[in-house]
Design a protein around this motif. Structure first.
Motif, mmCIF file in Angstrom:
data_model
loop_
_atom_site.group_PDB
_atom_site.id
_atom_site.type_symbol
_atom_site.label_atom_id
_atom_site.label_comp_id
_atom_site.label_asym_id
_atom_site.label_seq_id
_atom_site.Cartn_x
_atom_site.Cartn_y
_atom_site.Cartn_z
ATOM 1 N N UNK A 316 0.828 -1.207 0.000
ATOM 2 C CA UNK A 316 0.000 0.000 0.000
ATOM 3 C C UNK A 316 0.863 1.258 0.000
ATOM 4 N N UNK A 317 2.176 1.079 0.227
ATOM 5 C CA UNK A 317 3.111 2.206 0.146
ATOM 6 C C UNK A 317 3.152 3.091 1.373
ATOM 7 N N UNK A 318 2.915 2.513 2.569
ATOM 8 C CA UNK A 318 2.977 3.336 3.780
ATOM 9 C C UNK A 318 4.095 2.833 4.707
ATOM 10 N N UNK A 319 4.776 3.737 5.420
ATOM 11 C CA UNK A 319 5.791 3.337 6.396
ATOM 12 C C UNK A 319 5.182 2.473 7.497
ATOM 13 N N UNK A 320 6.061 1.757 8.230
ATOM 14 C CA UNK A 320 5.613 0.766 9.216
ATOM 15 C C UNK A 320 6.387 0.934 10.515
ATOM 16 N N UNK A 321 5.685 0.836 11.636
ATOM 17 C CA UNK A 321 6.350 0.645 12.928
ATOM 18 C C UNK A 321 5.895 -0.705 13.466
ATOM 19 N N UNK A 322 6.792 -1.427 14.114
ATOM 20 C CA UNK A 322 6.468 -2.789 14.526
ATOM 21 C C UNK A 322 7.286 -3.219 15.736
ATOM 22 N N UNK A 323 6.841 -4.295 16.356
ATOM 23 C CA UNK A 323 7.574 -4.898 17.468
ATOM 24 C C UNK A 323 8.950 -5.337 16.997
ATOM 25 N N UNK A 324 9.921 -5.224 17.883
ATOM 26 C CA UNK A 324 11.301 -5.594 17.544
ATOM 27 C C UNK A 324 11.457 -7.111 17.661
ATOM 28 N N UNK A 325 11.019 -7.814 16.618
ATOM 29 C CA UNK A 325 11.088 -9.274 16.535
ATOM 30 C C UNK A 325 11.882 -9.657 15.292
ATOM 31 N N UNK A 326 12.505 -10.846 15.291
ATOM 32 C CA UNK A 326 13.507 -11.172 14.254
ATOM 33 C C UNK A 326 13.064 -10.963 12.813
ATOM 34 N N UNK A 342 9.401 -1.539 21.542
ATOM 35 C CA UNK A 342 9.128 -2.567 22.550
ATOM 36 C C UNK A 342 7.613 -2.645 22.723
ATOM 37 N N UNK A 343 6.973 -3.769 22.350
ATOM 38 C CA UNK A 343 5.508 -3.839 22.389
ATOM 39 C C UNK A 343 4.916 -3.822 23.796
ATOM 40 N N UNK A 344 5.751 -4.031 24.798
ATOM 41 C CA UNK A 344 5.262 -4.024 26.179
ATOM 42 C C UNK A 344 5.243 -2.612 26.780
ATOM 43 N N UNK A 345 5.806 -1.640 26.056
ATOM 44 C CA UNK A 345 5.908 -0.286 26.593
ATOM 45 C C UNK A 345 5.193 0.705 25.670
ATOM 46 N N UNK A 346 4.126 1.313 26.196
ATOM 47 C CA UNK A 346 3.346 2.271 25.408
ATOM 48 C C UNK A 346 4.182 3.470 24.980
ATOM 49 N N UNK A 347 5.077 3.902 25.857
ATOM 50 C CA UNK A 347 5.931 5.056 25.530
ATOM 51 C C UNK A 347 6.852 4.746 24.357
ATOM 52 N N UNK A 348 7.307 3.495 24.277
ATOM 53 C CA UNK A 348 8.166 3.088 23.170
ATOM 54 C C UNK A 348 7.400 3.137 21.850
ATOM 55 N N UNK A 349 6.122 2.729 21.877
ATOM 56 C CA UNK A 349 5.287 2.809 20.670
ATOM 57 C C UNK A 349 5.087 4.262 20.263
ATOM 58 N N UNK A 350 4.787 5.101 21.255
ATOM 59 C CA UNK A 350 4.592 6.535 20.982
ATOM 60 C C UNK A 350 5.859 7.163 20.407
ATOM 61 N N UNK A 351 7.012 6.795 20.962
ATOM 62 C CA UNK A 351 8.290 7.337 20.478
ATOM 63 C C UNK A 351 8.543 6.930 19.023
ATOM 64 N N UNK A 352 8.153 5.684 18.667
ATOM 65 C CA UNK A 352 8.333 5.218 17.287
ATOM 66 C C UNK A 352 7.464 6.028 16.330
ATOM 67 N N UNK A 353 6.235 6.315 16.738
ATOM 68 C CA UNK A 353 5.342 7.123 15.906
ATOM 69 C C UNK A 353 5.920 8.529 15.719
#
Length: 393
Positions: A316-326, A342-353
């Motif tokens: 679809x041509x959009x950037x992605x943020x995701x859990x740090x998995x292999x 880090x999917x366990x930390x909401x702040x980490x998700x917010x920082x990625x966005x």
């Protein structure tokens, strides 16, 4: 060559182009209800009153009947899934045999039994397509996990070809069962045609009622446990009102998530939409600004996850943020198409966005890189691998 693809609940014909035709038949799940079996009926008299003898007998039996009902219900609930599979296997085997295919393609371990039986009966070939590390799915009980491990160990060496979705699962299967390295075929959608994404710009926003000046994040797919969706919602408490989120799909915890959204006062910024047909999906996805995959590594299967939505976002041509998995890291970092958290930390998700949107030039570069990734990961390319597997059997 006639190829029958077996899914849990469906059988498909595979065309010469690698496409699936409309399902031939729906195989009903195990429907027997304990409640129906244990129902106690009373016999009304002609006057409309309950017969006294029946009523007194019911009272005498009511206590042991309730205890017995609870015991039976508990046993049935515990083994209901295996009962469902047994019912399905018998029906699928009968149907698959009647179709007399040259190749039976089993999608995941829960369909391998009828595919293997049908192939043996009709002297056909069997393909085992392991979409998951099936024996490590987190929801299995002890008995189910033991059963599936024994089943996979027995049958996997007896099939004609093993296919899986990534190198991590392929390596795990080789290490466990000492088999030939499986063919890796990724389940990607066909790419949008050049300029097609712009033609549908705004479809998702219009459906969700989100204006063009907002930064729109989309999560599409199953709304279920272990996918970090609670943390994803919490992440938006760390973001300003210019950021919005749309959940597109169905699932068991959707109602719970809606309650969380309202309790945090985010209902104007976080919206829930139903799933859309697969053929329409990328049109909706392409009008978002960012796709998110917040899966938690609660099992080895989840740790090795490579969900379809990753490739839907890419095509679809959009950037992605995701859990740090292999496997997610390998593609997202390898093509520089997003950021990990880090999917366990909401702040980490917010920082990625925030990171993705903080620099316009960086965002444009990441978005441009999705085109390169789409050139590698699309069904036009992957379907050729599948057809080659069939031709070599």
């Amino acid at each position: 060559i006639k190829i029958i693809a077996i899914f849990f609940g469906f059988c498909f014909n595979i065309t010469s182009k690698g496409e699936r035709q409309f399902p031939i038949i729906y195989l009903k799940k195990f429907e027997q209800s304990v409640k129906a079996l244990m129902k106690i009926q009373t016999t009304p008299s002609r006057t409309g009153r309950v017969n006294a003898k029946v009523s007194s007998k019911k009272n005498l039996l009511s206590f042991p009947a309730k205890i017995f009902k609870k015991i039976i219900k508990k046993v049935f609930q515990r083994h209901h899934r295996l009962n469902t599979y047994c019912s399905y296997w018998l029906k699928a085997k009968k149907l698959a045999e009647s179709l007399k295919a040259d190749i039976y393609h089993a999608h995941d371990l829960n369909t391998l039994i009828p595919a293997y039986w049908a192939a043996k009966k009709t002297h056909a070939k069997t393909v085992y397509d392991s979409h998951e590390l099936f024996t490590e799915i987190q929801t299995w009980g002890r008995i189910e996990r033991y059963f599936y491990r024994k089943l996979e160990a027995f049958i996997i060496k007896r099939v004609d070809k093993v296919i899986t979705i990534n190198n991590s699962i392929a390596g795990e299967l080789v290490e466990r069962y000492h088999i030939e390295y499986p063919q890796v075929i990724v389940n990607c959608p066909p790419p949008l045609k050049q300029g097609e994404a712009n033609a549908y710009d705004g479809v998702l926003r219009n459906a969700a009622g989100i204006s063009l000046d907002k930064r729109l994040v989309v999560y599409q797919g199953g709304v279920t446990q272990y996918r970090g969706l609670e943390e994803l919602i919490e992440a938006f408490t760390y973001l300003d009102e210019s950021f919005c989120l749309v959940f597109m799909g169905y699932g068991k915890i959707r109602d719970e998530l809606e309650v969380i959204v309202y309790s945090k006062g985010l209902n104007n910024r976080i919206k829930f939409l139903p799933a859309v047909p697969q053929k329409e999906l990328l049109k909706y996805t392409s009008s978002a600004d960012l796709g998110v995959i917040p899966y938690k590594p609660v099992s080895l299967n989840n740790y090795y996850t490579l969900p379809n939505k990753l490739f839907e976002y890419i095509n679809a041509g959009i950037p992605i943020i995701a859990s740090d998995l292999p496997e997610l890291r390998r593609i997202i970092k390898g093509y520089d198409i997003g950021y990990l958290f880090d999917p366990y930390k909401s702040e980490s998700i917010a920082d990625a966005i925030k990171y993705v949107f903080s620099d316009k030039e960086r965002y444009a570069a990441i978005k441009a890189n999705t085109s390169k990734a789409a050139g590698e990961y699309n069904w036009n390319k992957e379907s050729k691998k599948l057809l080659e597997c069939y031709s070599l059997l």
